[in-house]
Scaffold this motif. Structure first.
Motif, mmCIF file in Angstrom:
data_model
loop_
_atom_site.group_PDB
_atom_site.id
_atom_site.type_symbol
_atom_site.label_atom_id
_atom_site.label_comp_id
_atom_site.label_asym_id
_atom_site.label_seq_id
_atom_site.Cartn_x
_atom_site.Cartn_y
_atom_site.Cartn_z
ATOM 1 N N PHE A 1 -9.368 7.938 11.865
ATOM 2 C CA PHE A 1 -8.041 8.309 12.344
ATOM 3 C C PHE A 1 -7.417 9.306 11.385
ATOM 4 C CE2 PHE A 1 -8.744 4.028 13.964
ATOM 5 C CZ PHE A 1 -8.415 4.173 15.287
ATOM 6 N N SER A 2 -6.271 9.846 11.768
ATOM 7 C CA SER A 2 -5.554 10.733 10.865
ATOM 8 C C SER A 2 -4.071 10.387 10.901
ATOM 9 C CB SER A 2 -5.769 12.190 11.253
ATOM 10 O OG SER A 2 -5.234 12.436 12.531
ATOM 11 N N TYR A 3 -3.369 10.761 9.857
ATOM 12 C CA TYR A 3 -1.937 10.501 9.755
ATOM 13 C C TYR A 3 -1.277 11.766 9.247
ATOM 14 C CZ TYR A 3 2.455 9.101 7.630
ATOM 15 O OH TYR A 3 3.770 9.037 7.272
ATOM 16 N N THR A 4 -0.252 12.200 9.938
ATOM 17 C CA THR A 4 0.538 13.328 9.456
ATOM 18 C C THR A 4 2.006 12.963 9.576
ATOM 19 O OG1 THR A 4 0.536 14.348 11.631
ATOM 20 C CG2 THR A 4 -1.150 15.085 10.098
ATOM 21 N N ARG A 5 2.786 13.442 8.650
ATOM 22 C CA ARG A 5 4.215 13.205 8.711
ATOM 23 C C ARG A 5 4.843 14.195 9.676
ATOM 24 N NH1 ARG A 5 6.375 12.883 2.656
ATOM 25 N NH2 ARG A 5 6.611 15.052 3.192
ATOM 26 N N PRO A 6 5.910 13.811 10.337
ATOM 27 C CA PRO A 6 6.588 14.755 11.226
ATOM 28 C C PRO A 6 7.117 15.954 10.446
ATOM 29 C CG PRO A 6 7.640 12.585 11.296
ATOM 30 C CD PRO A 6 6.533 12.508 10.313
ATOM 31 N N THR A 7 7.054 17.117 11.075
ATOM 32 C CA THR A 7 7.518 18.330 10.401
ATOM 33 C C THR A 7 8.906 18.743 10.873
ATOM 34 O OG1 THR A 7 6.421 19.661 12.075
ATOM 35 C CG2 THR A 7 5.173 19.189 10.061
ATOM 36 N N TYR A 8 9.537 17.946 11.712
ATOM 37 C CA TYR A 8 10.848 18.289 12.221
ATOM 38 C C TYR A 8 11.702 17.028 12.292
ATOM 39 C CZ TYR A 8 9.042 16.283 16.503
ATOM 40 O OH TYR A 8 8.496 15.435 17.423
ATOM 41 N N THR A 9 12.978 17.221 12.442
ATOM 42 C CA THR A 9 13.887 16.098 12.645
ATOM 43 C C THR A 9 14.665 16.347 13.934
ATOM 44 O OG1 THR A 9 15.588 17.175 11.332
ATOM 45 C CG2 THR A 9 14.161 15.614 10.186
ATOM 46 N N LEU A 10 14.938 15.295 14.650
ATOM 47 C CA LEU A 10 15.677 15.415 15.897
ATOM 48 C C LEU A 10 17.154 15.628 15.610
ATOM 49 C CD1 LEU A 10 14.015 12.511 17.869
ATOM 50 C CD2 LEU A 10 13.536 14.945 18.058
ATOM 51 N N MET B 1 0.828 -1.181 0.000
ATOM 52 C CA MET B 1 0.000 0.000 0.000
ATOM 53 C C MET B 1 0.876 1.249 0.000
ATOM 54 S SD MET B 1 -3.051 -0.759 2.674
ATOM 55 C CE MET B 1 -4.422 -0.041 1.855
ATOM 56 N N THR B 2 0.331 2.270 -0.568
ATOM 57 C CA THR B 2 1.049 3.539 -0.599
ATOM 58 C C THR B 2 0.701 4.360 0.641
ATOM 59 O OG1 THR B 2 -0.726 4.653 -1.767
ATOM 60 C CG2 THR B 2 0.960 3.550 -3.117
ATOM 61 N N ARG B 3 1.503 5.383 0.894
ATOM 62 C CA ARG B 3 1.230 6.270 2.025
ATOM 63 C C ARG B 3 -0.129 6.929 1.854
ATOM 64 N NH1 ARG B 3 5.660 10.171 2.505
ATOM 65 N NH2 ARG B 3 6.740 8.509 3.615
ATOM 66 N N GLY B 4 -0.443 7.346 0.640
ATOM 67 C CA GLY B 4 -1.738 7.972 0.372
ATOM 68 C C GLY B 4 -2.895 7.013 0.614
ATOM 69 N N GLY B 5 -2.720 5.745 0.219
ATOM 70 C CA GLY B 5 -3.765 4.751 0.434
ATOM 71 C C GLY B 5 -4.001 4.483 1.909
ATOM 72 N N LEU C 1 -5.884 7.470 3.370
ATOM 73 C CA LEU C 1 -7.322 7.411 3.073
ATOM 74 C C LEU C 1 -8.028 6.365 3.938
ATOM 75 C CD1 LEU C 1 -7.287 7.732 -0.829
ATOM 76 C CD2 LEU C 1 -8.090 9.424 0.837
ATOM 77 N N MET C 2 -7.400 5.211 4.128
ATOM 78 C CA MET C 2 -7.996 4.163 4.947
ATOM 79 C C MET C 2 -8.150 4.643 6.397
ATOM 80 S SD MET C 2 -6.587 0.289 5.638
ATOM 81 C CE MET C 2 -5.141 0.883 6.492
ATOM 82 N N LEU C 3 -7.120 5.300 6.923
ATOM 83 C CA LEU C 3 -7.192 5.812 8.287
ATOM 84 C C LEU C 3 -8.297 6.848 8.426
ATOM 85 C CD1 LEU C 3 -3.409 6.170 9.163
ATOM 86 C CD2 LEU C 3 -5.023 4.545 10.147
ATOM 87 N N LYS C 4 -8.459 7.710 7.419
ATOM 88 C CA LYS C 4 -9.522 8.713 7.454
ATOM 89 C C LYS C 4 -10.897 8.058 7.461
ATOM 90 C CE LYS C 4 -7.163 12.688 5.544
ATOM 91 N NZ LYS C 4 -7.114 13.687 4.497
#
Length: 60
Positions: free
Chosen positions: A15-24, A1-5, A8-11
């Motif tokens: 649920f929701s999915y977001t990528r981190p906007t920062y790096t440690l 499955m792709t990240r987009g797929g 959509l499944m989580l939505k």
């Protein structure tokens, strides 16, 4: 499955999915070692206190 797929499944499931906007940043090795030593001491003390309390308190 792709990240987009997966997104959509989580939505669909509410649920929701977001990528981190920062790096440690890279961890400081000395601080990490100090933290690990402190953590070991805390765990030992916690275990000793638990055993002491367990021996002193009668269980119903």
């Amino acid at each position: 499955m792709t990240r987009g797929g997966i997104n959509l499944m989580l939505k669909r499931w509410g649920f929701s999915y977001t990528r981190p906007t920062y790096t440690l940043k890279r961890a400081d090795k000395n601080k990490q070692e100090s933290f690990e030593r402190q953590l070991k001491v805390i765990k030992k003390l916690r275990r000793r206190v638990h055993l002491f309390i367990r021996r002193r308190m009668p269980y119903p």
